[in-house]
Enzyme design. Structure first.
Site, mmCIF file in Angstrom:
data_model
loop_
_atom_site.group_PDB
_atom_site.id
_atom_site.type_symbol
_atom_site.label_atom_id
_atom_site.label_comp_id
_atom_site.label_asym_id
_atom_site.label_seq_id
_atom_site.Cartn_x
_atom_site.Cartn_y
_atom_site.Cartn_z
ATOM 1 C CG HIS A 334 -1.993 1.086 1.031
ATOM 2 N ND1 HIS A 334 -3.186 0.866 0.382
ATOM 3 C CD2 HIS A 334 -1.960 2.403 1.343
ATOM 4 C CE1 HIS A 334 -3.858 2.011 0.340
ATOM 5 N NE2 HIS A 334 -3.141 2.952 0.907
ATOM 6 C CB ALA A 335 1.100 4.060 -2.405
ATOM 7 C CG HIS A 364 -1.871 10.623 -2.998
ATOM 8 N ND1 HIS A 364 -3.077 11.182 -2.629
ATOM 9 C CD2 HIS A 364 -1.383 10.036 -1.881
ATOM 10 C CE1 HIS A 364 -3.308 10.931 -1.344
ATOM 11 N NE2 HIS A 364 -2.294 10.235 -0.856
ATOM 12 C CD GLU A 365 1.693 7.860 -1.525
ATOM 13 O OE1 GLU A 365 2.143 8.397 -0.491
ATOM 14 O OE2 GLU A 365 0.595 7.269 -1.537
ATOM 15 C CG HIS A 368 1.568 12.395 1.477
ATOM 16 N ND1 HIS A 368 0.620 13.025 2.240
ATOM 17 C CD2 HIS A 368 0.954 11.286 0.977
ATOM 18 C CE1 HIS A 368 -0.516 12.338 2.190
ATOM 19 N NE2 HIS A 368 -0.344 11.274 1.424
ATOM 20 C CD GLU A 392 -3.676 11.299 2.849
ATOM 21 O OE1 GLU A 392 -3.386 10.982 1.677
ATOM 22 O OE2 GLU A 392 -3.038 10.899 3.838
ATOM 23 C CG HIS A 491 -6.512 3.435 4.909
ATOM 24 N ND1 HIS A 491 -6.586 2.823 3.669
ATOM 25 C CD2 HIS A 491 -5.705 4.509 4.739
ATOM 26 C CE1 HIS A 491 -5.882 3.510 2.793
ATOM 27 N NE2 HIS A 491 -5.329 4.533 3.407
ATOM 28 C CE1 TYR A 501 -5.698 8.898 2.004
ATOM 29 C CE2 TYR A 501 -6.899 7.648 3.665
ATOM 30 C CZ TYR A 501 -5.711 7.986 3.042
ATOM 31 O OH TYR A 501 -4.539 7.414 3.468
#
Ligand code: X8Z
Ligand code: ZN
Length: 592
Positions: A334-335, A364-365, A368, A392, A491, A501
């Protein structure tokens, strides 16, 4: 002067002064920073080398960190009566609400709880489905393999089989989860929260109840759009799979949506694409045609951020990240994005697939990581996003700028698409974003009720599906209490709050609208890309650099000029699609 003297006397009465408060916070921050750096390393190892040793180390580091943080949270109450300068007062508050898991003060229970969390995450990470050996050459399927089949198979029977196969991994976790809820609640109550759900909801610069209402309000704003998308999707799925598989006016079978959790439906765009409209390009095909590898995909993301004025990622990012699933060991695929030393040791961990969907996840990552770097010089307690939805939303905001024009600019597409294909583009985007909204909401609706005791272990699964039907309008027949479907989602198994999210899916459109304006884009929102705009980059950075130092409305104001979370931006973005959906749905059943 008199007032000051009195205040000082009052403070002395409780034995605390502002200087003592400052010294207490300085010491707490220094200690927590050190422990966080250690915890991050232990957790990185646990996620990238799943085995009993790394699991134990991570659990132990977590136990120690939580014990310290809880100690500081309790000690902070000693300063409750003291009038503190705003920065110190905010830090005291943050100390009290920082945890997403609080252990009970009983040492054995604390150990048990942190071991349970580590165990559930590992179990999820190494989960497999061993189906008919002939089909898979005797190999069992991991989630990456199953997900890719779910995305591409159009065989209803095979899809149901894959869906059920994966959902078997979480059955044995029910007992662990039940105990984990009990102990987690105990820890939260020791910190003065009504339950662990209230602890999670206390992080939004408003009361837990007010936050729950805020979420409901936002959902009501977007629900009509979701219901239309749902009705259209159901209609087209019914054409494809037949009336015996898809009901005319009931919930959509979850396994037909191209995604294990029915959380985003863009993988089945080919089934749903508008009839008689210009064919849209497929980013997955383009990436494959160009033979891009995983690192090259990451480089595109990095260059996007650079085009906004952000510095390149540190060399260690490329040396230490995990981009490709290793063959020799289990990892949590999971990323996720990491800031291992709370400074410059940024990394991502992701078993990258060469698809358009994963291209967006990379952005997305990286969002962060860019956020983490922007707030790294703030005091430790402020090194986080304004609220967790902001964290997020950043990378997703950038991914909204992956327009056809942008792809042409960076050489991933040969020619711009014809505007007549815009409905297709918007539909694809809605299948990724609008379809997600009720899922983003329902997971914590379930957990909040689990933590409050309204949902009990005896009806964990029944209530899960009640909420799946209520919010998403999806269903999976034949589920029972022998199943434990919530923990088949990362999660839930790994104790990561999920409302973030939902918020992010509202916020990213607010950010996109504001940044597009800053970039001077006059086109419809779905055609705006902020690529190369230093103005947009500056506006974004103004927000990121605030970290958690100010209440989130301040941060929202810094980027959008407004202080409220608001769904008008997502509605504006999809307005042309909503009109089109209305036409498609004439005479069709809507709702379930
Ligand atoms: O978990 C994630 C990210 C890591 S923070 C990949 N997301 C949610 C999910 O996959 O369920 C992004 C969107 C929703
Ligand atoms: Zn994320």
């Amino acid at each position: 002067m008199r007032v000051l003297l009195l205040a000082a006397a009052g403070a002395a009465l409780f034995g605390q002064t502002v200087q003592e408060a400052r010294a207490f916070l300085d010491a707490a921050e220094a200690d927590l920073l050190k422990q966080s750096n250690y915890l991050n390393r232990a957790q990185w190892l646990q996620s990238t080398y799943i085995n009993p040793d790394s699991e134990m180390q991570a659990a132990l580091a977590n136990e120690r960190y939580i014990e310290s943080a809880k100690g500081y949270a309790k000690a902070a109450t000693k300063f409750d009566k003291l009038k503190l300068p705003p920065e110190l007062a905010r830090k005291m508050t943050l100390l009290k609400i920082s945890l997403t898991l609080a252990t009970p003060s009983n040492r054995n229970e604390a150990t048990e709880l942190t071991q349970l969390v580590a165990k559930m995450e590992s179990a999820y990470g190494s989960g497999k489905f061993c189906r008919d050996a002939a089909a898979d050459k005797g190999k069992c399927l991991d989630l990456t393999a199953i997900s890719s089949l779910m995305a591409t198979s159009r065989d209803a029977k095979e899809l149901a089989d894959l869906w059920q196969g994966w959902h078997r991994i979480s059955r044995p976790l029910r007992k662990d989860y039940t105990r984990f809820v009990e102990l987690g609640n105990k820890g939260a109550k020791e910190l003065g929260f009504a339950d662990k759900g209230a602890m999670w909801r206390s992080k939004y610069d408003m009361t837990p109840d007010a936050f729950a209402k805020e979420v409901d309000r936002l959902w009501e704003q977007v629900r009509p759009l979701y219901v239309k998308l749902h009705a259209y999707t159901r209609m087209r799925l019914r054409e494809k799979y037949g009336a015996s598989v898809v009901p005319a006016n009931g919930p959509i079978p979850a396994h037909l949506t191209g995604n294990m959790w029915a959380q985003s439906w863009d993988n089945i765009y080919d089934v749903l694409e508008p009839k008689n409209a210009a064919k849209n390009f497929d980013l997955t095909e383009k990436l494959k045609e160009r033979k891009l590898n995983e690192i090259e995909m990451v480089r595109y993301g990095e260059r996007f951020f650079q085009s906004l004025g952000f510095a390149p990622l540190p060399k260690t990012f490329y040396e230490r990240s995990l981009f490709v699933k290793p063959q020799d060991r289990e990892v949590v695929c999971h990323a996720s994005a990491w800031d291992v030393d709370n400074d410059e040791d940024l990394r991502i961990k992701m078993c990258i697939q060469i698809t358009g969907e994963e291209f967006a996840v990379i952005h997305h990552e990286l969002g962060h990581n860019i956020y983490q770097r922007a707030y790294r010089q703030l005091p430790y307690l402020f090194r986080d996003s304004a609220n967790d939805g902001f964290h997020e939303a950043v990378g997703d905001t950038i991914a909204l700028s992956i327009t056809p024009e942008y792809l042409v600019k960076v050489g991933l597409l040969d020619k711009p698409t014809d505007p007549s294909g815009d409905i297709g583009l918007l539909l694809k985007q809605a299948l990724a974003k609008v379809s997600f909204l009720p899922f983003g909401l329902m997971i914590d609706q379930w957990r909040w009720k689990v933590y409050s005791g309204e949902i009990t272990p005896a009806n964990y699964n029944a209530k899960w599906w009640e909420l799946r039907r209520k919010y998403q309008g999806v269903d999976a027949p034949g589920r029972g209490e022998g199943d434990f479907d919530p923990a088949a989602k990362y999660h839930v198994a790994a104790n990561v709050p999920y409302t973030r999210y939902f918020l992010a899916h509202i916020l990213q459109f607010q950010f996109h609208r504001a940044l597009s304006q800053a970039a001077g884009c006059k086109d419809p929102l779905h055609r705006c890309s902020i690529y190369d705009s230093k103005e947009a980059g500056k506006r974004l950075n103004d927000m990121l650099a605030l970290g958690l130092s100010k209440p989130w409305p301040d941060a929202l104001q810094a980027i959008t000029g407004k202080r409220e979370m608001d769904a008008t931006a997502i509605k504006d973005y999809f307005a042309p699609l909503e009109k089109w959906l209305d036409e498609q749905l004439k005479g069709q059943p809507v709702g379930w």
